[in-house]
Scaffold this motif. Structure first.
Motif, PDB file in Angstrom:
ATOM      1  N   VAL A 690       0.842  -1.210   0.000  1.00  0.00           N
ATOM      2  CA  VAL A 690       0.000   0.000   0.000  1.00  0.00           C
ATOM      3  C   VAL A 690       0.866   1.246   0.000  1.00  0.00           C
ATOM      4  N   LEU A 691       1.860   1.265   0.870  1.00  0.00           N
ATOM      5  CA  LEU A 691       2.746   2.414   0.935  1.00  0.00           C
ATOM      6  C   LEU A 691       3.494   2.614  -0.374  1.00  0.00           C
ATOM      7  N   ALA A 692       3.975   1.495  -0.933  1.00  0.00           N
ATOM      8  CA  ALA A 692       4.735   1.584  -2.185  1.00  0.00           C
ATOM      9  C   ALA A 692       3.845   2.067  -3.335  1.00  0.00           C
ATOM     10  N   ALA A 693       2.583   1.617  -3.324  1.00  0.00           N
ATOM     11  CA  ALA A 693       1.672   2.001  -4.406  1.00  0.00           C
ATOM     12  C   ALA A 693       1.430   3.500  -4.393  1.00  0.00           C
ATOM     13  N   PHE A 694       1.225   4.077  -3.235  1.00  0.00           N
ATOM     14  CA  PHE A 694       0.969   5.509  -3.179  1.00  0.00           C
ATOM     15  C   PHE A 694       2.246   6.318  -3.368  1.00  0.00           C
ATOM     16  N   ARG A 695       3.367   5.777  -2.918  1.00  0.00           N
ATOM     17  CA  ARG A 695       4.621   6.492  -3.152  1.00  0.00           C
ATOM     18  C   ARG A 695       4.983   6.502  -4.632  1.00  0.00           C
ATOM     19  N   SER A 696       4.668   5.406  -5.322  1.00  0.00           N
ATOM     20  CA  SER A 696       5.016   5.309  -6.754  1.00  0.00           C
ATOM     21  C   SER A 696       4.201   6.267  -7.603  1.00  0.00           C
ATOM     22  N   ALA A 697       3.086   6.785  -7.057  1.00  0.00           N
ATOM     23  CA  ALA A 697       2.250   7.734  -7.805  1.00  0.00           C
ATOM     24  C   ALA A 697       2.895   9.112  -7.894  1.00  0.00           C
ATOM     25  N   ARG A 698       3.881   9.345  -7.105  1.00  0.00           N
ATOM     26  CA  ARG A 698       4.568  10.617  -7.148  1.00  0.00           C
ATOM     27  C   ARG A 698       5.496  10.664  -8.365  1.00  0.00           C
ATOM     28  N   PRO A 699       5.766  11.840  -8.860  1.00  0.00           N
ATOM     29  CA  PRO A 699       6.662  11.960 -10.032  1.00  0.00           C
ATOM     30  C   PRO A 699       8.063  11.434  -9.711  1.00  0.00           C
ATOM     31  N   GLY A 700       8.608  10.632 -10.611  1.00  0.00           N
ATOM     32  CA  GLY A 700       9.947  10.079 -10.448  1.00  0.00           C
ATOM     33  C   GLY A 700      10.018   8.830  -9.627  1.00  0.00           C
ATOM     34  N   ALA A 701       8.874   8.301  -9.113  1.00  0.00           N
ATOM     35  CA  ALA A 701       8.882   7.108  -8.255  1.00  0.00           C
ATOM     36  C   ALA A 701       8.179   5.948  -8.917  1.00  0.00           C
ATOM     37  N   GLU A 702       8.099   5.979 -10.262  1.00  0.00           N
ATOM     38  CA  GLU A 702       7.374   4.901 -10.954  1.00  0.00           C
ATOM     39  C   GLU A 702       8.062   3.549 -10.787  1.00  0.00           C
ATOM     40  N   ALA A 703       9.378   3.547 -10.645  1.00  0.00           N
ATOM     41  CA  ALA A 703      10.121   2.281 -10.565  1.00  0.00           C
ATOM     42  C   ALA A 703      10.020   1.617  -9.205  1.00  0.00           C
ATOM     43  N   LEU A 704       9.395   2.320  -8.219  1.00  0.00           N
ATOM     44  CA  LEU A 704       9.315   1.747  -6.859  1.00  0.00           C
ATOM     45  C   LEU A 704       8.499   0.472  -6.829  1.00  0.00           C
ATOM     46  N   MET A 705       7.423   0.391  -7.635  1.00  0.00           N
ATOM     47  CA  MET A 705       6.560  -0.788  -7.607  1.00  0.00           C
ATOM     48  C   MET A 705       7.231  -2.015  -8.192  1.00  0.00           C
ATOM     49  N   LYS A 706       8.304  -1.749  -8.992  1.00  0.00           N
ATOM     50  CA  LYS A 706       8.994  -2.918  -9.563  1.00  0.00           C
ATOM     51  C   LYS A 706       9.620  -3.789  -8.462  1.00  0.00           C
ATOM     52  N   TRP A 707       9.956  -3.139  -7.333  1.00  0.00           N
ATOM     53  CA  TRP A 707      10.569  -3.889  -6.221  1.00  0.00           C
ATOM     54  C   TRP A 707       9.538  -4.600  -5.342  1.00  0.00           C
ATOM     55  N   PHE A 708       8.256  -4.324  -5.597  1.00  0.00           N
ATOM     56  CA  PHE A 708       7.207  -4.940  -4.787  1.00  0.00           C
ATOM     57  C   PHE A 708       6.163  -5.613  -5.663  1.00  0.00           C
ATOM     58  N   GLY A 709       6.638  -6.324  -6.635  1.00  0.00           N
ATOM     59  CA  GLY A 709       5.748  -7.087  -7.489  1.00  0.00           C
ATOM     60  C   GLY A 709       5.274  -8.345  -6.799  1.00  0.00           C
ATOM     61  N   PRO A 710       4.443  -9.147  -7.456  1.00  0.00           N
ATOM     62  CA  PRO A 710       3.914 -10.384  -6.855  1.00  0.00           C
ATOM     63  C   PRO A 710       5.015 -11.328  -6.408  1.00  0.00           C
ATOM     64  N   GLY A 711       6.065 -11.432  -7.177  1.00  0.00           N
ATOM     65  CA  GLY A 711       7.150 -12.333  -6.780  1.00  0.00           C
ATOM     66  C   GLY A 711       7.859 -11.876  -5.526  1.00  0.00           C
TER      67      GLY A 711
END
Length: 864
Positions: A690-711
């Motif tokens: 949840v935290l990563a999803a909302f943080r990734s919505a900020r400009p420049g943080a799109e790659a954050l969700m790559k570290w919290f994928g299903p795997g």
């Protein structure tokens, strides 16, 4: 001051005393400074009691007996002249106009005693019997010189010195041995006086333990046991009958005080009787007996003193001084209150042919026997022998003199004569002397040359068998202790009779308890205790300031027992046992555990199964609606894994119920630890997503969700859970919990539980769960205000808050709960935290899915 010292001082300090000495010397031939020397070629000692029995022989043995009785007991209240001083003042008139026998009767109390007279003739009989023996002292004739000591130490000393110095009339040699010393006081005086002369003194009634001291009394022997044995025998009787609270009336002398040494019982009172004021002392003691709560009274005194002590409703214990007293037994007054007396008596024995000898005595056959003549006059009412017709006989006479049914002191006299004869026999036999200058020579002694010190040595080594077959020897001054145990019983006519109920041999008591008739008139043993016996299950607690026999009975504490009466302390049961309700036995403790049959177990089982079923229902709902936005928006894969872990949490609580075993102890902790770590790990990963999803919505943080994928999510959950698995494996491998009864818990029921051998392992499991829970709570708290219409972080925050509160409360509740309730507390914590997670996280979602389907849209969920 002793009587002897007082008498001797008076005699040498007053003019009347000097006159008395002169007069008595003129009458009796006493050699003193005022007496004119007589023409006899041999000097002599004389006594006022010089009227005695004499018989010549090769060896002459001396004898001292109280043939005339003591003056009656009076109180010295200083209102009248002392008895002895009155004797002196009247002595001049008596000596001038009366015979020696009359003088002797006056000085000694005016009455010839029958029983001591029997002692005299027992000595005479024994000597005549030995003179006729062909095996004991053959060819040697024994003679005797018997004097009356009149129960006064002064008379006894004078008579003893007369015997030790010899007789001036016939020029007899001094006697080598004296049989006498009627009392312990007299025996001590005589032994000290005769000690420097090495003249053996053999007493038949002196029983004071002090006379056993060979340093003070090396020349003393006795044929009566020491009072040490009598006191011990009475103490054993008291203990045997369980009389722990008795009263004691004692003669104020060594004889009386010996009775209470080492008695081993509590004394309600101890009254000592002083001879100086005996009448008032006895009255006072009787009042104390009447007022005392003690039902058993020990009386150690002379029979004349015991007469006034009898009160009703008391059991009396008698010393040998009065236990066989014929005067008391034949008294009508005594028979009314003194039945049931139990006492120690001098051992009685038979003397063959002695009764015939006594009854055959006749003054006509013994014209020089003044004692027998006076006795004859007393019995048959003759004032002088010529007035008797010569046909009188003792065959039909019944008195103490002719009664030979129970020979006690009489047998002691008889035994003393035989002891002297055997020592003389050994001395007069030619025997090897170890101290002889020539080792192979023998020394022979002749009757006329016997020295007292030589006879003394042979008496010390005496070891013979009596005519009655008893082994006889001296151990120092003493002989082997033998007593009879007697009982005063009422006859149908109302009089008292003496019944033998046992005997004492040394330190062995043989008692026929069924033959005893008690003071109550029945065979029921009287009870005399300060406190009633403490029954099994209690212990005795002494009362402060009171004797040890006065106590209270305190019930034994839990886990303690006493299985016998009057226990001093309670014994603690072994750890695996507990005391029964009565506290009389240790019984095995009953194993107790939280079972499926208990009401508590049923409740917890129902709650756990219900939770598992609800979790399964939620799982089915989520599975059915897995394509809906609510399910998909909250990471459906982690939601399904979370539901699975919650179901495991509900089900693992069931492992805690039932009888603990090795496998259940391992499984319950491992299942609990792993299930909750899996559950909390899922929540933590969901929060991070949840935290990563909302943080990734900020400009420049799109790659954050790559570290919290299903795997990565699955890997994180597995990593967190794997750490707990490693902790559990190490813990259960090194020191796993084992089923063990909780023996420290009080009560008959002992809880069988899984004991944590390693507290560290259990602490790591709980600590790791707590660490993940706190981290999850912190992350959820940070994400609770993120802009979303359905922010799951809020639900996780509430659920983890409940989770932490439950497990923080668990520790003190678990520690303070007894027995199986500690297990119930742990199950309750598991179920409460599981229900908290299930309801806080999944209840709102199920509400929307099932009851508010209009909100289960992407548009609604994305709304701000």
């Amino acid at each position: 001051m002793s009587l002897f010292s007082w008498f001797f001082t008076l005699w040498h300090s007053s003019a009347s005393s000097l006159l008395l000495v002169g007069l008595v010397g003129r009458q009796l031939g006493l050699r003193v400074g005022l007496q004119v020397a007589q023409t006899a070629t041999c000097s002599r000692w004389s006594t006022p009691s010089d009227q005695g029995l004499f018989q010549d022989g090769d060896v002459v043995i001396g004898g001292l007996f109280n043939i005339y009785n003591k003056p009656s007991a009076i109180d010295h209240d200083f209102t009248q002249l002392p008895h002895l001083l009155a004797i002196y003042r009247n002595c001049i008139k008596i000596l001038t106009n009366t015979s020696l026998i009359s003088l002797n009767s006056f000085l000694c109390g005016h009455s010839l005693e029958n029983l001591p007279l029997q002692y005299v003739y027992a000595m005479v009989f024994a000597l005549e019997e030995i003179n006729h023996s062909t095996t004991l002292l053959p060819g040697v004739k024994l003679g005797y010189r018997i004097h009356d000591s009149c129960a006064f130490p002064l008379w006894a000393v004078q008579a003893a010195l007369s015997l030790a110095a010899g007789n001036s009339t016939s020029c007899d040699q001094p006697v080598p041995l004296i049989i006498g010393g009627d009392s312990s006081i007299t025996a001590q005086i005589l032994s000290r006086i005769l000690g420097p002369l090495s003249v053996p003194l053999m007493s038949y009634t002196a029983s004071c333990p002090c006379l056993s001291d060979r340093h003070q009394f090396p020349n003393f022997f006795r044929t009566i046991p020491s009072d040490i044995y009598q006191a011990w025998a009475i103490g054993r009787l008291v203990i045997h009958f369980k009389w722990t609270w008795i009263g004691a009336v004692l003669e104020n002398s060594d004889y009386g005080l010996t009775a209470i040494k080492g008695a081993g019982v509590c004394l309600a009172f101890v009254e000592t009787l002083n001879r100086e004021n005996i009448v008032s002392e006895v009255r006072r003691a009787a009042l104390i007996i009447q007022a005392s709560t003690a039902r058993v009274i020990l009386v150690f005194t002379w029979y004349t003193d015991a007469r006034e002590l009898f009160v009703t409703d008391r059991q009396f214990l008698a010393s040998e001084a009065w236990s066989t007293s014929g005067d008391l037994l034949q008294s009508r007054v005594t028979s009314q209150v003194a039945s049931g007396v139990v006492g120690v008596a001098i051992r009685s024995s038979t003397i063959p042919a002695f009764e015939n000898y006594i009854r055959s005595l006749n003054p006509s056959h013994r014209p020089d026997d003044k004692f027998l003549r006076e006795f004859w006059e007393k019995v048959f009412g003759c004032t002088s022998l010529p007035l008797c017709n010569g046909t009188e006989s003792l065959e039909g006479v019944q008195n103490h003199f002719t009664d030979t049914s129970q020979l006690r002191v009489t047998y002691n006299v008889y035994l003393a004569v035989y002891a002297a004869a055997h020592a003389l026999h050994s001395l007069l036999s030619c025997s090897h002397r170890e101290n002889s200058p020539e080792k192979n020579t023998s020394t022979c002694y002749f009757p006329k040359h016997i020295k007292p010190i030589e006879l003394l040595q042979y008496l010390s080594n005496l070891n013979v068998t009596t005519p009655q077959g008893d082994l006889f020897y001296f151990h120092g001054a003493d002989i082997p202790a033998k007593y009879d145990l007697v009982n005063w019983q009422k006859t149908p006519e109302g009089s008292l009779k003496l019944v033998l109920i046992g005997h004492v041999d040394g330190f062995d008591i043989h008692l026929n308890e069924s033959a005893i008739q008690w003071s109550t008139g029945s065979n029921q043993i009287p009870v005399s205790v300060c406190s009633e016996s403490c029954p099994p299950g209690t212990r005795m607690a002494n009362r402060k300031g009171e004797p040890v026999c006065c106590f209270d009975c305190i019930p034994c504490a839990e886990r303690e027992i006493s299985n016998k009466t009057d226990s001093l302390q309670c014994e603690r049961c072994p750890p695996e046992f507990w005391s029964n309700v009565e506290r009389t036995a240790c019984i095995p403790r009953q194993l107790d555990f939280l079972s499926f049959d208990d009401a508590l177990g049923i409740t917890l089982t129902t709650t756990a199964v219900s939770g598992a079923m609800v979790t399964t229902a939620v799982f089915v709902v989520f599975l059915y609606y897995r394509q809906t936005p609510v399910v998909r928006a909250n990471n459906s894969e982690l939601s399904f894994l979370l539901l699975l872990s919650l179901k495991l949490c509900f089900l693992c609580s069931l492992v805690f119920i039932g009888r603990p075993s090795d496998w259940s102890c391992w499984l319950q902790q491992a299942a609990f630890g792993i299930s909750f770590v899996l559950c909390v790990s899922c929540l933590q990963v969901k929060t991070i997503v949840v935290l990563a999803a909302f943080r990734s919505a900020r400009p420049g943080a799109e790659a954050l969700m790559k570290w919290f994928g299903p795997g990565q999510q699955r890997g994180s959950v597995c990593l967190f859970t794997f750490i707990q698995v490693i902790i559990c494996i190490i813990w259960l491998t090194l020191s796993p919990p084992v089923p063990q009864p909780d023996l420290d818990t009080p009560g008959l029921k002992v809880t069988l539980k899984c004991a944590m051998v390693s507290v560290l392992g259990f602490s790591l499991v709980l600590g790791y769960i707590g660490l993940l829970a706190c981290t999850c709570l912190l992350l959820a708290f940070l994400a609770r205000k993120l802009p979303d219409n359905f922010n799951e972080a809020k639900l996780i925050t509430f659920s983890m808050l409940i989770f932490c509160v439950v497990w923080v409360s668990f520790v003190p509740a678990y520690v303070s709960s007894p027995g199986k309730y500690a297990v119930a507390v742990e199950i309750f914590s598991i179920l409460t935290s599981s229900y908290g997670l299930l309801l806080c996280i999944f209840a709102p979602k199920c509400f929307i899915i099932l009851l508010r389907p209009e909100k289960n849209t992407k548009k609604h969920l994305m709304a701000r």
